[in-house]
Design a protein around this motif. Sequence first.
Motif: not given
Lengths: 315, 272, 320
Positions: A24-39, A43-50
């Motif tokens: 869980f820690a490696v996949m979630n806590l390390l820096p990196g934004d899954p939304a960014l990788t997906v989108l 992408s816009t910050e709003d879309a990523r936040a959503a």
Amino acid sequence: MLLFLLRRTVGFLATLLAISVIVFAVMNLLPGDPALTVLGIDSTEDARAALRAQMGLDRPAAERFLAWIGGALVGDFGTSWSFGVPVAGLIAERLPLTLSLAASGMVVTLVVALALGMAAAANHRRPGDWAMMLLSQLGIAVPAFWLAILLVLLFAVTLRWLPPGGFPGWGEPAAAASSLILPTISLALVQSAVLARVTRSAALEAMRLDFVRTARATGLSPARILWRHVLPNALAPIVTIVGMQFAGVVTGAIVIENVFYLPGLGRLIFQSIANRDLITVQALVLMFAAIVVAANFLVDVAYVLIDPRLKARAT
Amino acid sequence: MSRPPANLLLGGALVALAALAALVSLVWTPFPHAALDVANKFAPPSAEHWLGTDQLGRDLVSQLMVGAANSLAVALAAVALGGGLGTALGLAASAMGGWVEDLAMRICDLGFAFPALLFAIMLAAAFGPSLANAALAIAFINVPVFARVARGAANQVWVREFVLAGRAAGRSRLALTLDHIVPNVAAAVIVQATIEFAVAILAEAALSYLGLGAQPPSPSWGRMLAEAQTLLWIEPMLAIWPGLAIVVTVLGFGLMGDGLRDLADPRLVRER
Amino acid sequence: MLQATSLSVRLPAGEALRGVDLSLAPGERVGVVGESGSGKSMLGLALMGMTPASARLSGRLTLDGRDMTRARERDWRALRARRIAMIFQEPMAALNPLRRVGTTVMEPLRVRLGLTRAEAGARALALFNEVGLPDPADRLRQYPHELSGGQRQRALIALALACDPAILVADEPTTALDAEVAARIVDLLVRLSRDRGMALVFISHDLAAVARATERLVVLYGGDVVERGEVGAVLADPRHPYTRGLIAARPRPAPRAPGAPRPRLAAIPGSVPPLADLPAGCRFAGRCPVERPECAARRPAPRPTPHGLAACHLLEEGAP
Ligand SMILES: Nc1ncnc2c1ncn2[C@@H]1O[C@H](COP(=O)(O)OP(=O)(O)O)[C@@H](O)[C@H]1O
Ligand SMILES: [Mg+2]
């Protein structure tokens, strides 16, 4: 004995918990934004936040971990981001193939390694022994996936005896089995090179023990002495390596499934990586690590079953 | 005194071959490794292209050479990083003893639950696949391996007289570690490093084959095999050379490790 | 029944046995004595056809009139346990630790004699009874580590008796045991030999045990038979200086702690040299208290003594 099993089981469960934390820690806590990788970076910050909110990433990590692990305990690994269906269902669909491959790979590994290793020990310092040592030295250096490619080249491309890959489904047992032959061999041969060496040296060690002479003095045949007396006494180091090799076979299955386009967990993991489907990858990594730890747990228990002297001490 | 063991010599020669190819590739390759020449695709071996060209007309020898550099660089980085961290951890655990040592070893046990492939998969899923992530994953699995080896070797030294004398004289554990422990565990660590080099090269090849390592256009033996696999019906030789390169290098490090171990511990020679 | 004539065993390092003569009639009991390293175990192994693979045999060895000197392993296997059986020095290590002793004893019964499991079980029980193991039915189900040293030795004797051999070679069957247990094992072996009409080769360096157990004595040194004869007479009136030394050095019958060094022979300084360093002539040269210049170079021929034979230059040309 019971107390021993209990202690080992508690240790096993604690290890599983620690592993789930790491995953869980490696996949979630390390820096990196899954939304960014997906989108993507456009992408816009709003879309990523959503998207983050939709994935539940806006909640605190501890809360998400507890939710994840609590679900996992009851077989709920969440919903796959890319397939849109429960991850547990995806796993259940593909698990039989991966387990069949790992099991058949392990069985072939054991048969080949024990046969070669014991034969080499029986022919110690004779040509057969040297040949086995040479062959295994080479076998250890061959990547399983390359061996797989060579086997496809020989048996599928040139001889056309076996399919080069793919899986027809369990509905056609004969075709299913034949599509597992080459994967099993590629998985097993390399592993058996390692195990054969361990078997050989463990058997040589056991052959020096006094009771082997007693067995010989009672007129037992060399084969009987080798398999009934030497092998059981050589089993402890063999079992240790088998436990470690089970990990090798399981992760090897991930690679081999991709060589042969077999729709098992290994393929699923790669599709999920390609789709940036973190939640599925996370569940699969946990599963594989759990299988590896479980194998080692079983090895610990197996020692005690092999050796009555340990059984006495473990009670 | 005595001749170095045959396996050390043979292994050293094979490793030297790979290392030479890698080093030369830094300054020269027969062709730029990524240079396309589609008109000249699937060229057979010739004076110009020693091993021929691939489906895009790229020179095979050049790719294999750069592949050697990538492979060895990853192995070097992974073993140096993981080996350095692991050895330090093992030495520290051995020097402190008690619950610190127990805890460190428990953590190492956890590390064994993650084969390199699983760890690389996690990293690739979280950060995207790259050669650096592959190296990091391989380095990670090396930490517990080296920690165990270093701790085991160090524990044997801590009970020797000259170390006990140093402790009695009130020297710090750090000073003793640097003066006495490190020189005495070096042999074990070097032998392990050689063996782990072989493991790392195999792991890098597998990761690159799966697309979790070297990314195009950077050539890697593993990735070359992945591409060659789709062309088995057209040009099988493309799947032969990179595999041979892996086997030669891994065999080289494996033999060298065995040879070094024989040198370091002659008592073992008898039984192998 | 068994006849060794000028039997020699050559190992790469040297000659472990040199021209040994030994004959055994049915039911006869022979003692073999000598210090550690004199070749006693090698003699026992030679009689079983179990010399190391590197060993070269010469001379002649016949069993039941068959020449076994160059027999193949397969022919030896047919005889082992059924015609000639052996129990080895260390009862702890001589039993497979992972098997119940009953399973171990039943194995030759089933494999060699083709008995069913039930028949073999009954025979094993009878054997355990015969060798005096208490609660034999329980013992059968136990593992070696659950038995005492004496019980293990009895289990090994039962194993050796399983196929009803005509000859039993017992290699230092009492060395690892304390004195009282040792004496009982010796008595057991004698009783078994009498009851079954089984010949016994009793290897030991305990002269008292040998005197108690056997009729004839063979004194081995450096692979040579240095003296032989009726046991009581030889011990009472030894003719070879080595035999004299052995008797003089007879350790007090105090129990030896396991692992403690073997008591040195006070009367004979030093110990048996390694094979490669044995003198070419009389093997005892170099340690002999009455050595003459020619001893190390020339091998003494066996000479008749009042009670047997002895090989010493001092006995030649009518020396005292
Ligand atoms: N397998 C072997 N290989 C080489 N030398 C051996 C072997 N077994 C015994 N020997 C040598 O043969 C000699 C006689 O040994 P052994 O028969 O065991 O003596 P004993 O049983 O009287 O103590 C010794 O010098 C011993 O070192
Ligand atoms: Mg002996």
